[in-house]
Design an enzyme around this catalytic site. Structure first.
Site, PDB file in Angstrom:
ATOM      1  N   GLY A   1      21.990  61.792   8.064  1.00 17.05           N
ATOM      2  CA  GLY A   1      21.733  60.409   7.665  1.00 17.05           C
ATOM      3  C   GLY A   1      22.067  60.245   6.199  1.00 17.05           C
TER       4      GLY A   1
ATOM      5  CB  SER B   1      27.712  57.377   5.220  1.00 17.08           C
ATOM      6  OG  SER B   1      28.471  58.483   4.857  1.00 17.08           O
TER       7      SER B   1
ATOM      8  CB  SER C   1      28.672  62.566  13.640  1.00 17.60           C
ATOM      9  OG  SER C   1      29.370  62.216  12.492  1.00 17.60           O
TER      10      SER C   1
ATOM     11  CD  GLU D   1      29.268  79.340   6.139  1.00 15.32           C
ATOM     12  OE1 GLU D   1      28.710  80.396   5.850  1.00 15.32           O
ATOM     13  OE2 GLU D   1      30.401  79.278   6.647  1.00 15.32           O
TER      14      GLU D   1
ATOM     15  CG  ASN E   1      42.007  65.105   1.697  1.00 13.95           C
ATOM     16  OD1 ASN E   1      41.064  65.835   2.013  1.00 13.95           O
ATOM     17  ND2 ASN E   1      43.167  65.110   2.325  1.00 13.95           N
ATOM     18  CD  GLU E   2      41.991  60.112  -1.317  1.00 19.13           C
ATOM     19  OE1 GLU E   2      41.087  60.131  -0.449  1.00 19.13           O
ATOM     20  OE2 GLU E   2      43.182  60.343  -1.047  1.00 19.13           O
TER      21      GLU E   2
END
Lengths: 377, 396
Positions: free
Chosen positions: B132, B134, B166, B249, B379-380
């Site tokens: 929990g 975003s 998710s 990880e 990625n940014e």
């Protein structure tokens, strides 16, 4: 598994970094690039005193019996600093060939002289086709009265202009399979009929055209078996390819370090340009590329050093490093902007190195063809 | 330097491989759900498999023995992760989140009771937690999260909205980041809680992903009351706990191993397929493309190995993991796109078509790989981490 350097390797790396920074400043690099000779005899002998030329030779030949991996660590540092001169030709292309395939007599004659810095070697393999396959070897060596007469033109021969001996790859027999019938000769560069012309190149490295115009050599100058030279060439090419990758890794690290330092100092719009995300992401990509190149190179070098089959890993390393070095120096140029477009600045030295390194021993496409074959395609 | 595994490690790899051969259910192989393609049917199979792995000690092999772990070496964990991913074992992404992010955080910051209650259950494969984190206005800028947790008596009362949660509709608990001090600066007032997903006041609304599957959710908290003991670690220090957990990880070895398998399948396809009377494998452009994929994947694998090796040396990779993540995400996208070029029209077909090839894995990957490089830090953001933490570039 251990991906780190041993204590001895760390020491070698640090020693090389400090020594070259002091003894081979960029001022000297430029001076040598611009000269015809391309190396400093003073620096050369200091490197020999440190034992670098004989690093991987057995003690009885004046060496210090370190392994191939140690040599690649040293080459990484030479790539970091840029060290103009015939080290690669003499030690990797020449020395390792004599060490691997030479007779005891040849080893006794050549290796101690290489180790002490008295002798410079060069490998004359490529010809006007400019490729690394056996079929491209057209230079002939014809047996005549117990001697051999060599005739042909070699091109892109590194450092032949200052070599004492040139290892010439020549065809001694026409066979259906072009890999058969190739022989290696150690040719005294002063022999009548050897004509060396320096080529003007992008990297200002000393590549030459070497014409063998009926050069007579004795049978004793053959390295390895007559007609059985190609496996020796393949072996040395494999080592040279990894060794070149190590140099390239050093060069990528240097270009990254220079660009990052500049990005921290250069102020525009009232802040260091390294605080802008566009520049940060260039740098992040460069750092990732350096890391990637380093670990595939180490893996390939380790395999070669251990005597394991390494064809796939070597091709992977060179395919990757060839393009990564180009990408990294290009990004570095972008970060330096206009100042990078001057002869005064150092970054172009690396950009030039990257281009030459990309091509030598086969570019990325050439290496990917090997990878495809190794994967069973 | 030494790139080989020890004999003991090689034996372990064979043992894992053998076990997986026996234990991966046929039904799972038929369903063949890729990333973000789970259904309730595959989820059930994955839960059963999770318990089996738990019984074997291989679900959470690194945990301390007292919490159900084996204290397995980092190299063996690497091998295990490689084999699980390569064999396409029934493991959902949420299992990885639970095992690799959440429970290790509990081990680091939780109370003894929390460790007993949750960590051992995680190791056994009994529970799954969803993240929990975003919110609609807190994505990459996660520290801007607004969901509130107010201390009232013996409880915390939670109000707010989470998103991209998710498998929240299937998870047992939520690993929740909420604001406990709205007056402090944005990094200072966040705390972490474990919330039972069955608690009254929680409403779940599905978000259907690009593969037309229900994997994400919006989760609404309306006066959700949880006991005070649900707080993990220090109140208002949640951000720092969360950042440390993000470094756990992230070697991405699983992605590299799974992608390796896909590349091998593309190579096989190129060898077996004839186009215009010639095997695809004879086409120099296709050979070049496949070779480049193999090169990139090997680079990715070495980056992942480096992370495991750093852990094994007692070092703590941070920006190195970001490098590995960014890199593999691009390799996976490249693999999907190159795969589409190699397969041509056949690459477009979904798997219900009799004409589909490679079980439509390439087209599915073309969609699913968009998420790699976005989720878990885009990625940014990863590049920012590399630039600032790794290279010391200034923030301002």
């Amino acid at each position: 598994m251990d991906l780190g350097l041993s204590e001895e390797q760390e020491m070698l790396k640090k020693l090389a970094r400090d020594f070259l920074q002091k003894e081979c400043p960029k001022r000297l690099v430029r001076q040598l690039d611009e000269s015809d000779q391309g190396y400093s005899s003073e620096l050369w002998h200091k490197m020999a005193e440190l034992g670098w030329m004989g690093l991987v030779f057995p003690e009885k030949y004046g060496g210090s019996e370190r392994n191939f991996l140690d040599l690649t660590i040293l080459l990484e540092e030479m790539g970091y600093n840029i060290v103009p001169g015939p080290f690669f030709s003499t030690v990797v292309l020449g020395g390792l060939t004599v060490l691997t395939a030479g007779s005891e007599e040849q080893k006794m004659e050549f290796l101690p002289k290489i180790a002490s810095g008295e002798m410079i070697l060069s490998l004359a393999l490529t010809e006007p086709t400019a490729s690394y396959d056996a079929a491209s070897v057209k230079t002939k060596a014809i047996a005549h009265n117990g001697k051999y007469v060599i005739k042909g033109t070699k091109l892109f021969v590194l450092n032949a202009n200052v070599a004492d001996y040139i290892l010439c790859v020549a065809r001694t027999k026409q066979a259906k399979n072009p890999e058969n019938g190739i022989t290696l000769f150690l040719v005294d560069a002063k022999s009548p009929g050897v004509k060396c012309t320096l080529l003007k190149t992008l990297a200002r490295d000393k590549q030459c055209e070497v014409v063998f115009d009926n050069v007579t050599v004795s049978e004793k100058s053959i390295v390895g078996e007559r007609d059985g030279g190609w496996p020796i060439v393949k072996d040395v090419l494999q080592k040279a390819t990894v060794a070149k990758c190590a140099e390239m890794v050093g060069g990528t690290q240097a270009a990254l370090d220079m660009a990052v330092n500049y990005a921290k100092e250069r102020v525009q719009f009232g802040r260091p340009i390294g605080s802008f995300q566009a520049i940060q992401h260039y740098c992040a990509n460069m750092a990732t590329d350096v890391s990637g190149s380093r670990f595939v190179t180490y893996k390939a070098a380790w395999k070669v050093s251990e005597g394991l089959p390494a064809a796939l890993d070597v091709a992977i390393a060179k395919a990757w490093a060839s393009e990564a070095y180009g990408r990294i120096t290009l990004s570095a140029h972008q970060i330096f902007g206009a100042i990078g477009f001057t002869m005064d600045h150092d970054i172009h030295l690396y950009y030039r190195q990257a281009k030459a390194a990309e091509i030598i021993f086969g570019d990325a496409d050439f290496q990917r063809a090997i990878v495809a074959r190794e994967l069973g395609l | 330097m030494d790139f080989k595994f020890t004999e003991d490690e090689e034996v372990f790899r064979l043992e894992v491989r053998q076990w997986l051969k026996q234990e991966i259910p046929q039904k799972w192989i038929e369903l063949d759900p890729g990333i973000w393609e789970e259904t309730e049917e595959s989820w059930t199979l994955a839960r059963e498999f999770q318990r089996k792995l738990g019984q074997k000690g291989w679900l959470a092999p690194s945990y301390p023995k007292e919490y159900g772990g084996l204290e397995l070496s980092h190299m063996k964990r690497l091998i295990l992760a490689e084999e699980l991913a390569y064999s396409r074992a029934p493991l959902s992404i949420e299992v990885e989140v639970t095992v690799n992010w959440v429970a290790p955080s509990i081990i680091l910051f939780g109370t003894e009771k929390q460790k007993k209650d949750y960590v051992s259950s995680v190791a056994k494969g009994d529970i799954i937690l969803c993240l929990g984190y975003s919110e609609p206005n807190a994505g990459s800028d996660l520290a801007s999260l607004q969901t509130r947790a107010v201390e009232v008596g013996d409880e915390y009362v939670i109000n707010g909205q989470k998103t991209w949660c998710s498998y929240g509709h299937l998870a047992d608990y939520c690993w929740l980041a909420a604001r406990t001090d709205p007056d402090a600066s944005k990094h200072e007032g966040i705390s972490i809680f474990i919330v039972d997903m069955k608690t009254p006041g929680i409403t779940i609304r599905p978000l259907i992903n690009i593969l037309n599957r229900h994997s994400f959710n919006e989760v609404f908290f309306d006066d959700v009351r949880i006991p005070k003991e649900s707080l993990v670690g220090q109140k208002n220090k949640g951000w720092y706990q969360l950042v440390i957990a993000l470094d756990f990880e992230r070697s991405s070895i699983g992605y590299a191993a799974a992608n390796q398998r896909l590349i091998e399948e593309l190579i096989k396809y190129a060898k077996e397929t004839t186009r215009s009377g010639e095997p695809l494998a004879n086409d120099p452009l296709i050979r070049n493309e496949l070779a480049q994929l193999a090169v990139e994947n090997e680079v990715a694998r070495m980056m992942a190995y480096r992370i495991a090796w750093m852990f094994s040396k007692g070092l703590h990779p941070s920006y190195e993991s970001s490098m590995s993540m960014v890199f593999i995400s691009e390799v996976m996208r490249h693999t999907a796109n190159a795969g589409m070029r190699i397969l041509g029209h056949y690459g477009e077909l979904d798997r219900d078509s009799k004409w589909a090839v490679m079980n439509a894995r390439i087209m599915r990957m073309c969609l699913s790989s968009l998420s790699i490089g976005v989720g878990g830090g885009s990625n940014e953001i990863q590049r920012n981490i590399i630039a600032m933490r790794g290279l010391g570039l200034p923030r301002k």
